[in-house]
Design an enzyme around this catalytic site. Structure first.
Site, mmCIF file in Angstrom:
data_model
loop_
_atom_site.group_PDB
_atom_site.id
_atom_site.type_symbol
_atom_site.label_atom_id
_atom_site.label_comp_id
_atom_site.label_asym_id
_atom_site.label_seq_id
_atom_site.Cartn_x
_atom_site.Cartn_y
_atom_site.Cartn_z
ATOM 1 N N GLY A 1 -9.461 -1.022 -4.434
ATOM 2 C CA GLY A 1 -8.037 -0.761 -4.265
ATOM 3 C C GLY A 1 -7.668 -0.659 -2.800
ATOM 4 N N CYS A 2 -6.532 -0.066 -2.528
ATOM 5 C CA CYS A 2 -6.043 0.052 -1.157
ATOM 6 C C CYS A 2 -7.103 0.685 -0.258
ATOM 7 C CB CYS A 2 -4.770 0.892 -1.125
ATOM 8 S SG CYS A 2 -4.085 1.100 0.519
ATOM 9 N N PHE A 3 -7.404 0.012 0.841
ATOM 10 C CA PHE A 3 -8.516 0.499 1.679
ATOM 11 C C PHE A 3 -8.209 1.791 2.415
ATOM 12 C CE2 PHE A 3 -7.324 -3.537 4.315
ATOM 13 C CZ PHE A 3 -6.108 -3.000 4.706
ATOM 14 N N CYS B 1 0.795 -1.220 0.000
ATOM 15 C CA CYS B 1 0.000 0.000 0.000
ATOM 16 C C CYS B 1 0.829 1.273 0.000
ATOM 17 C CB CYS B 1 -0.918 0.032 1.221
ATOM 18 S SG CYS B 1 -2.514 -0.753 0.970
#
Length: 220
Positions: free
Chosen positions: A47-49, A14
């Site tokens: 995508g990246c949280f 991330c």
């Protein structure tokens, strides 16, 4: 001070520096959600949280945004394991919201306009793998109806001029991520990924949805 993988374990996937995605302001959903007055819950993957959480934490009517995993089993719902890309999980957010302030279809409009790019298959920006796929996880029949109708509407208009790959996936339960992932943008505003990827997304929410924007971050 920016955090690093040396400070927080397992953050390599991330934290690659990147530029913000281009915002595509999509039309409101023609099918408006008909929801109960009580607080509702939505699960979205894009995508990246960290960025997903940051975006929806600035939306009026949102009471909580939890970063976590959806699509796989409880046994593999751990960041290090999900990062292998073979668990079936997607990095996701669980949004608790007040439908008298923000409807499900409006959350989807923010999702498609700002939070993620629905034309990227198994990736978002610098992050690649099935765990970064773009997906909607309806939790009831009304959410499924609205999601299907809106996806059909966007595919017909296709403002991106590229194939839309967003999937509607069955609910296989949601598992919160480790504590250090929660409220990450709020706690780590100088982290390189947050500064170069997610701060522009949050700014885009304010610019694109001024009526839905709230300046405070909804912390858990």
């Amino acid at each position: 001070m920016a955090l690093s993988a040396a400070v927080l374990p397992g953050l390599a996937a991330c934290q690659a520096p990147a530029r913000a995605e281009t915002v595509t302001s999509v039309a409101p959903a023609a099918s408006v959600a008909k929801e109960a007055r009580a607080p509702q819950v939505a699960v979205l993957a894009g995508g990246c949280f960290w960025g997903m959480e940051a975006v929806f934490s600035h939306i009026k009517g949102v009471r909580s945004v939890v970063s976590g995993f959806a699509g796989g089993s409880k046994a593999t719902a751990h960041y290090e394991r999900v990062s292998d890309g073979d668990t079936g999980h997607a990095e996701s957010v669980r949004i608790t919201y007040d439908p008298q302030v923000i409807r499900y279809d409006q959350l989807l409009q923010v999702f498609f306009s700002v939070a993620s790019d629905p034309t990227q298959l198994n990736r978002q920006g610098p992050d690649s793998g099935t765990q970064y796929r773009n997906a909607i996880v309806p939790l009831n029949g009304e959410q499924a109806r609205v999601a299907r109708a809106y996806l059909d509407q966007l595919k017909a208009a296709n403002p991106w001029k590229r194939p839309i790959v967003t999937a509607i996936e069955p609910d296989r339960d949601f598992f919160p991520a480790e504590d250090y992932h929660q409220d990450f943008a709020l706690k780590n505003p100088d982290h390189p990924y947050i500064r170069y990827w997610d701060v522009p997304k949050v700014a885009a929410v304010k610019r694109t949805f001024p009526g839905l924007w709230k300046p405070t971050f909804t912390a858990n």
